[in-house]
Design an enzyme around this catalytic site. Structure first.
Site, PDB file in Angstrom:
ATOM      1  N   ALA A 162      -9.853   2.578 -27.490  1.00 59.66           N
ATOM      2  CA  ALA A 162      -9.334   3.951 -27.503  1.00 59.66           C
ATOM      3  C   ALA A 162     -10.469   4.942 -27.236  1.00 59.66           C
ATOM      4  O   ALA A 162     -11.446   4.993 -27.988  1.00 59.66           O
ATOM      5  CB  ALA A 162      -8.682   4.254 -28.846  1.00 59.66           C
ATOM      6  N   GLU A 208     -18.595  -2.010 -37.139  1.00 59.96           N
ATOM      7  CA  GLU A 208     -17.879  -3.278 -37.274  1.00 59.96           C
ATOM      8  C   GLU A 208     -18.122  -3.829 -38.681  1.00 59.96           C
ATOM      9  O   GLU A 208     -19.234  -3.823 -39.174  1.00 59.96           O
ATOM     10  CB  GLU A 208     -18.343  -4.283 -36.217  1.00 59.96           C
ATOM     11  CG  GLU A 208     -17.994  -3.872 -34.803  1.00 59.96           C
ATOM     12  CD  GLU A 208     -16.490  -3.827 -34.530  1.00 59.96           C
ATOM     13  OE1 GLU A 208     -15.696  -4.373 -35.318  1.00 59.96           O
ATOM     14  OE2 GLU A 208     -16.118  -3.244 -33.505  1.00 59.96           O
TER      15      GLU A 208
END
Length: 161
Positions: A29, A92
């Site tokens: 995105a 992450e």
């Protein structure tokens, strides 16, 4: 294969210290990338063979694990700086490990070596079913953007001397 060809396959472009990263979930995105990296990197469609993208119980983002007969569609982000890799590494979860994988570029049909964040525990019982990017955008993007903004505020506070 000549050394020039091998150099072009590496995820690191030594002369500029730039990296290429295969993304397959929320990092596809542009809205998320603009918050994390303060820009939208150049990207191209790609396929990672020998992996499967799965949903994770209790989370809105996916994981990938090695599965011989499967493939994952995603994007290659190009021109990622060392400082941006630091941001992606921090973003992450600890369950992911950054490894080098071979992907097929859909634009050029070339095979490229790039980084990808792979789920560390292939036998994790919380992994299940397919994960759909369009469904995620529709159902979760708005709330996810708020979380990414909060992450960046915290990250910048921790990294500012």
């Amino acid at each position: 294969m000549g050394s020039a060809s091998l150099a072009s396959l590496a995820p690191l472009h030594p002369q500029q210290n730039l990296h290429s990263v295969f993304v397959y979930g929320s990092l596809m995105a542009d809205e998320v990338l603009r918050i994390l990296l303060k820009r939208t990197p150049q990207s191209s469609d790609a396929v990672l063979n020998g992996y499967q993208r799965l949903s994770i119980k209790g989370r809105v983002y996916p994981a990938i694990i090695p599965v011989d007969s499967k493939k994952v569609s995603g994007k290659i982000l190009s021109g990622i700086k060392n400082s941006e890799m630091d941001i992606l590494d921090a973003f992450e979860d600890v369950e992911y490990k950054r490894i080098t994988v071979e992907v097929s570029s859909m634009d050029s049909l070339e095979k490229l070596l790039v980084y990808a964040y792979v789920w560390g525990n292939e036998k994790d019982p919380d992994l299940y079913g397919d994960w759909d990017f369009e469904e995620w955008k529709r159902d979760h993007l708005e709330a996810y953007i708020k979380m990414v903004n909060e992450f960046m505020e915290e990250f910048e506070q921790q990294t500012t001397p």
